[in-house]
Design a protein around this motif. Structure first.
Motif, short mmCIF file in Angstrom:
data_model
loop_
_atom_site.label_atom_id
_atom_site.label_comp_id
_atom_site.label_asym_id
_atom_site.label_seq_id
_atom_site.Cartn_x
_atom_site.Cartn_y
_atom_site.Cartn_z
N TYR A 39 0.81 -1.22 0.00
CA TYR A 39 0.00 0.00 0.00
C TYR A 39 0.85 1.27 0.00
O TYR A 39 0.31 2.37 0.14
CB TYR A 39 -0.95 0.00 1.20
CG TYR A 39 -1.83 -1.21 1.20
CD1 TYR A 39 -2.92 -1.30 0.35
CD2 TYR A 39 -1.54 -2.31 2.01
CE1 TYR A 39 -3.72 -2.43 0.32
CE2 TYR A 39 -2.33 -3.44 1.99
CZ TYR A 39 -3.42 -3.49 1.14
OH TYR A 39 -4.20 -4.62 1.10
N VAL A 42 -0.35 3.78 -2.59
CA VAL A 42 -1.78 4.06 -2.62
C VAL A 42 -2.00 5.38 -1.88
O VAL A 42 -1.53 5.55 -0.76
CB VAL A 42 -2.60 2.93 -1.95
CG1 VAL A 42 -4.08 3.27 -1.92
CG2 VAL A 42 -2.36 1.61 -2.65
N ARG A 47 -6.34 4.63 0.69
CA ARG A 47 -5.67 3.49 1.33
C ARG A 47 -6.61 2.72 2.23
O ARG A 47 -6.64 1.49 2.20
CB ARG A 47 -4.45 3.98 2.12
CG ARG A 47 -3.59 2.83 2.59
CD ARG A 47 -2.38 3.32 3.34
NE ARG A 47 -1.50 4.07 2.48
CZ ARG A 47 -0.36 4.61 2.88
NH1 ARG A 47 0.01 4.49 4.13
NH2 ARG A 47 0.39 5.27 2.04
N LYS A 50 -9.04 0.55 0.32
CA LYS A 50 -8.28 -0.53 -0.35
C LYS A 50 -7.92 -1.62 0.66
O LYS A 50 -8.07 -2.81 0.38
CB LYS A 50 -7.02 0.06 -1.00
CG LYS A 50 -6.11 -0.96 -1.63
CD LYS A 50 -6.57 -1.32 -3.00
CE LYS A 50 -5.51 -2.17 -3.68
NZ LYS A 50 -6.06 -3.39 -4.21
#
Length: 81
Positions: A39, A42, A47, A50
Motif C-alpha cells: 500500500y 496508494v 488506502r 483498499k
C-alpha cells in the motif's frame, strides 16, 4: 453474497473485554497492513478502503465493535438509575 446475522449474549464485563480485544486486533492488523509495501503508493485517502477491500475481516471487526459499543452505551444509563 448471503448475509449472516449473529446474536450472542454476554454479560457487561465479557462485552467490555471482548470490545477491548476486538480493538486491539483491529489496531494490530491495520498497523501491520497500513505501512506494508503493498500500500506504499496508494494515496492516503484511498488506502483505507483498499485495505478494507483486501482484508475483509477488518470490516467484520469494525461492525462488531460498533454494535458492541452501541449496546454498552445503551446499558450504561440503565445501570446509573
Amino acid at each position: 453474497m448471503s448475509k449472516i446475522n449473529l446474536q450472542i449474549e454476554l454479560d457487561e464485563q465479557q462485552a467490555k473485554h471482548y470490545l477491548q480485544w476486538l480493538t486491539s486486533q483491529f489496531n494490530l492488523t491495520m498497523a501491520d497492513v497500513w505501512y506494508s509495501d503493498r500500500y506504499r503508493n496508494v494515496p492516503v485517502g484511498k488506502r483505507g478502503p483498499k485495505v478494507l477491500a483486501d482484508v475483509p475481516h477488518l470490516s467484520g471487526i469494525c461492525r462488531t465493535r460498533k454494535a458492541l459499543e452501541q449496546q454498552l452505551a445503551a446499558t450504561g444509563p440503565e445501570r446509573a438509575q
